[in-house]
Enzyme design. Structure first.
Site, short mmCIF file in Angstrom:
data_model
loop_
_atom_site.label_atom_id
_atom_site.label_comp_id
_atom_site.label_asym_id
_atom_site.label_seq_id
_atom_site.Cartn_x
_atom_site.Cartn_y
_atom_site.Cartn_z
N SER A 119 13.60 -1.84 2.26
CA SER A 119 13.60 -0.81 3.30
C SER A 119 13.08 -1.38 4.61
O SER A 119 12.26 -2.29 4.62
CB SER A 119 12.71 0.35 2.87
OG SER A 119 12.51 1.27 3.93
N TYR A 129 4.82 3.38 0.35
CA TYR A 129 6.21 3.04 0.09
C TYR A 129 6.56 1.70 0.74
O TYR A 129 7.09 0.79 0.09
CB TYR A 129 7.14 4.14 0.61
CG TYR A 129 8.60 3.79 0.52
CD1 TYR A 129 9.23 3.64 -0.72
CD2 TYR A 129 9.37 3.59 1.68
CE1 TYR A 129 10.56 3.31 -0.80
CE2 TYR A 129 10.71 3.27 1.60
CZ TYR A 129 11.30 3.13 0.35
OH TYR A 129 12.63 2.80 0.27
N GLY A 135 20.53 26.46 14.50
CA GLY A 135 20.10 26.99 15.79
C GLY A 135 18.61 27.27 15.86
O GLY A 135 18.10 27.71 16.88
N VAL A 167 25.91 6.55 4.02
CA VAL A 167 25.95 6.02 2.65
C VAL A 167 27.25 5.29 2.34
O VAL A 167 27.26 4.30 1.60
CB VAL A 167 25.69 7.15 1.63
CG1 VAL A 167 26.81 8.18 1.64
CG2 VAL A 167 25.45 6.59 0.24
#
Length: 331
Positions: A109, A132, A182, A199
């Site tokens: 990542s 992470y 909205g 993806v």
């Protein structure tokens, strides 16, 4: 080629299996701790924490794609990040050695770089800000050591930015849903750039790596360029949906204060809420990364970022579907 995807029952894995099945010469297996909503016929149940089970199921395979990870912002206990992301990597590599498998594709990542870095490339200093990112970097280090011990092995590491697409229920989907409803208020001035990856392009690049990068130790950022600012993203959504989107903006300090308030509510209630100080911080951060290395490989993404957003918006908020219950929860 006999390819095993570990963690292929989720969002990216399901699309990757779909992409790899287009090549008739690929024989695919999915190992996951849960069933696959689309490819249960090739799925076997196992956990990366069980090295013996993984080793047995990798017998006779040529290549492993490791997708399994703990990735949400709110994982508890935090030790799960280390158990799954780091020890899980060690278990997989030991299982591969048991079966003489010498090729792996690993999804890390851009979180390894940390927040608000200035367009980092693959050689940029690593500075993760959460568990992470820390554990993804530690997993990369385990993988690097594995390759150093035998440089004839083939490692391809993909560091994608936030991934979005049809059926995903993560931060990008929540943002798109809020904007399209909205009921959206911009936190900050909206000039911060947000890197994203569709993806359909991610899985196409993973297939490209499998077919074209069979030697060496390779690391790639993946971002669909050019990056949108938050203001440009809102404008694009309004055009795709043909809807006027309010442009109300609130100061960053006020937004962070609200995020801390939701942190307190989450702690008191014991519930996982959709708003937190971490998510506000990530929303307002500039997340821009260099993707020049990918372009030098000759890979051409099948979709532009705008097309990926349009496909996702149309699928989620325009078309009527009979299988709307099949979704994937990510960040």
């Amino acid at each position: 080629m006999k390819i095993t995807i570990i963690g292929g029952s989720g969002f990216v894995g399901s699309r990757l299996i779909e992409e790899l099945k287009k090549s008739e010469n690929n024989i695919l297996t999915n190992i996951d701790k849960q069933k696959s909503p689309f490819y249960n016929n090739i799925t076997t149940i196992a956990n990366v924490l069980d090295k013996e089970a993984i080793s047995q199921k990798l017998a006779g395979q040529d290549l492993v794609v490791l997708l399994a990870a703990e990735h949400r912002d709110d994982v508890t206990p935090k030790t799960l990040y280390y158990d799954v992301n780091v020890q899980g990597m060690k278990n997989v590599l030991e299982a591969m050695d048991d079966n003489n498998i010498r090729r792996i594709v690993f999804t890390s990542s851009v979180a390894v770089y940390g927040l608000n870095k200035k367009n980092p490339d693959e050689n940029h200093t690593v500075d993760p800000f959460n568990e992470y990112g820390i554990t993804k970097w530690q997993a990369e280090q385990v993988l690097e050591e594995w390759h150093k011990n035998d440089s004839s092995k083939n490692v391809n590491i993909l560091r994608p930015t936030v991934i979005f697409g049809e059926r995903n229920r993560g931060n990008v989907y929540n943002l798109l849903k809020q904007i399209s409803s909205g009921k959206f208020m911009m936190i900050g001035n909206g000039n911060n750039q947000k890197s994203m990856a569709y993806v359909g392009n991610i899985v196409s690049f993973m297939k490209f790596l499998i077919e074209n990068k069979s030697v060496g130790y390779n690391v790639f950022n993946y971002i669909d360029k050019p990056d949108f600012t938050m203001n440009e993203l809102v404008l694009h959504i309004s055009k795709v949906l043909d809807k006027k989107i309010p442009t109300t903006k609130i100061p960053l300090a006020l937004g962070m204060l609200g995020g801390y308030g939701f942190d307190i509510l989450a702690k008191i209630s014991g519930k996982k809420l959709s708003v937190s100080s971490v998510r506000v911080k990530k929303f307002c951060a500039t997340t821009q990364f260099d993707a020049g290395k990918v372009s030098k490989t000759g890979f051409v993404p099948p979709f532009t970022l705008g097309e990926g957003l349009e496909r996702t918006l149309t699928y989620e908020f325009v078309e009527k579907r009979t299988d709307a219950d099949i979704t994937f929860i990510t960040e």
